[in-house]
Motif scaffolding. Structure first.
Motif, PDB file in Angstrom:
ATOM      1  N   HIS A  73      62.590  34.363 -83.652  1.00 21.06           N
ATOM      2  CA  HIS A  73      63.679  34.829 -84.298  1.00 21.06           C
ATOM      3  C   HIS A  73      63.770  34.192 -85.831  1.00 21.06           C
ATOM      4  N   GLU A  90      70.062  26.927 -85.540  1.00 19.73           N
ATOM      5  CA  GLU A  90      70.606  28.362 -85.158  1.00 19.73           C
ATOM      6  C   GLU A  90      70.218  29.438 -85.804  1.00 19.73           C
ATOM      7  N   LYS A  91      70.039  30.558 -85.018  1.00 11.35           N
ATOM      8  CA  LYS A  91      69.420  31.633 -85.846  1.00 11.35           C
ATOM      9  C   LYS A  91      70.266  32.298 -86.973  1.00 11.35           C
ATOM     10  N   PRO A  93      73.136  34.630 -88.076  1.00 10.89           N
ATOM     11  CA  PRO A  93      73.914  35.541 -87.010  1.00 10.89           C
ATOM     12  C   PRO A  93      74.343  36.753 -87.874  1.00 10.89           C
ATOM     13  N   PHE A  94      73.238  37.844 -87.515  1.00 10.87           N
ATOM     14  CA  PHE A  94      73.558  38.979 -88.240  1.00 10.87           C
ATOM     15  C   PHE A  94      74.676  39.951 -87.641  1.00 10.87           C
ATOM     16  N   GLY A 101      79.170  41.220 -84.462  1.00  8.19           N
ATOM     17  CA  GLY A 101      77.650  40.636 -84.077  1.00  8.19           C
ATOM     18  C   GLY A 101      76.606  41.621 -83.748  1.00  8.19           C
ATOM     19  N   GLN A 103      72.848  40.921 -82.993  1.00  7.34           N
ATOM     20  CA  GLN A 103      71.573  40.435 -83.051  1.00  7.34           C
ATOM     21  C   GLN A 103      70.246  41.086 -82.744  1.00  7.34           C
ATOM     22  N   THR A 125      61.271  44.024 -85.781  1.00  7.08           N
ATOM     23  CA  THR A 125      62.243  44.143 -84.932  1.00  7.08           C
ATOM     24  C   THR A 125      61.911  44.813 -83.571  1.00  7.08           C
ATOM     25  N   ARG A 145      73.280  43.788 -91.128  1.00  3.61           N
ATOM     26  CA  ARG A 145      72.366  44.744 -90.708  1.00  3.61           C
ATOM     27  C   ARG A 145      72.508  46.255 -91.156  1.00  3.61           C
TER      28      ARG A 145
END
Ligand code: BMA
Length: 340
Positions: A73, A90-91, A93-94, A101, A103, A125, A145
């Motif tokens: 991630h 925490e990754k 947050p896209f 959200g 991800q 991805t 994104r």
């Protein structure tokens, strides 16, 4: 010899060490490598293949983190000196363009750069197989994104730091969804970061040196110089014990970057130190970012080592451009525009 000019912002506080006395190579390692070691944050076992930028006189990075569930991630990290990094647990947050959200199921090998006033993250991805993901941020708080630029299967998306002839330009390396045993570098253009076309072939795997005879892939965002776009990339060879990843350097035409002007026949960094030869995947050097200072011409190269650590290496624009020109051996039809 005329002085090579780097067309880039000034980053006076980038990390730096002078070339060790007597070293006969154009790129040298940071003496305290690796700069990111195992288990760098709670829940993260390894960080490698990662990208950093200078931001508000400090540094910010997007890190490929292998979490303890065994998935890759993207996590943010912050640093005052670009050497000591504090990594978010925490990754990132896209969200999608409506703010919901969004991800990616997995994300790895990020590149990070500013084009005009926007920062872009480009990564590998999972889009029904290996493909390229893109997101933008203005403030490193909201990460939106964008549409995936290309169909699967593809990896090593590398955006240029400015538009060329009015379009965004992205390199990529069409692949399979596994440990791809082939691959050349291509480029595509877009007026808006959504619709991509005008695809061109840029560089062929192989050449004189076996170190890049299986596949190649773009590395950090290309650096604009008076001699052309300087790009570090990875080249891969196959052995009885698996792939070996080294770093090469190439100079692309400024106005038509699908044309290779000079390409060193030699690798400029290959796995030699124990943190490069031994790790989760042995013998990997995978460059993803540079910090470079337009005024002094200093370049700090961030690379993943053995899919386990982050290493740092140095060169100057003067030294690496001279080396690539002196050792240039352009392969097959690389000098052509790449349209068949
Ligand atoms: C490639 C990518 C990289 C990795 C390399 C070596 O296919 O997945 O992330 O560093 O393999 O394992």
């Amino acid at each position: 010899m005329s002085k090579v000019k780097m067309i880039a912002e000034n980053i006076k506080n980038l990390p730096w060490e002078d070339k060790p006395e007597g070293l006969n190579a154009p790129v040298w390692r940071h003496s305290q490598n690796p700069i990111i070691k195992r288990n760098p944050a709670k829940g993260i076992s390894r960080i490698f293949n990662s990208a950093v930028v200078s931001y508000e006189d400090k540094f910010i990075g997007v890190f490929r983190a292998e979490t303890i569930d065994g998935r890759p991630h993207l996590h943010l990290g912050y640093s005052e000196d670009a050497l000591n990094w504090s990594i978010e647990e925490e990754k990132i947050p896209f969200v999608d363009e409506e703010g919901n959200g969004f991800q990616p199921p997995s994300a790895y090998d990020p590149r990070l750069l500013k084009v005009e006033d926007t920062y872009y993250i480009i990564w590998c991805t999972d889009f029904y197989g290996a493909a390229i993901g893109v997101a933008k941020t203005d403030d490193f708080k909201t990460f939106v994104r964008l549409e995936n630029p290309f169909l699967p299967f593809n990896r090593n998306g590398v955006l240029f730091p400015r538009k060329i002839n009015g379009n965004y330009v992205m390199l990529s390396r069409p692949s399979d969804s596994g440990h791809t045993p082939f691959g050349d570098v291509f480029l595509s253009e877009s007026p808006d970061m959504t619709y991509w076309g005008k695809h061109r072939h840029v560089m062929t795997k192989g050449g004189y040196g076996w170190w890049q005879n299986v596949k190649i892939g773009g590395g950090p965002a290309p650096i604009e110089t008076s001699e052309g776009w300087l790009m570090f990339y990875h080249g891969v060879t196959g052995t009885c014990n698996g792939f070996v990843y080294s770093m090469g350097a190439v100079i692309l035409d400024l106005e038509e970057p699908s044309k290779v002007k000079y390409r060193s026949k030699n690798f400029v960094l290959t796995p030699e130190e124990s943190y490069e030869t031994t790790g989760f995947v042995d013998n990997v050097i995978f460059p993803c970012a540079t910090l470079h200072d337009g005024e002094s011409g200093k370049i700090a190269i961030y690379y993943g080592a053995a899919d386990t650590y982050v290493g740092l290496a140095y060169t100057t624009v003067e030294e690496i451009v001279a080396y690539v020109k002196e050792t240039s051996e352009v392969v097959a039809d690389d000098e052509e525009i790449g349209r068949k």
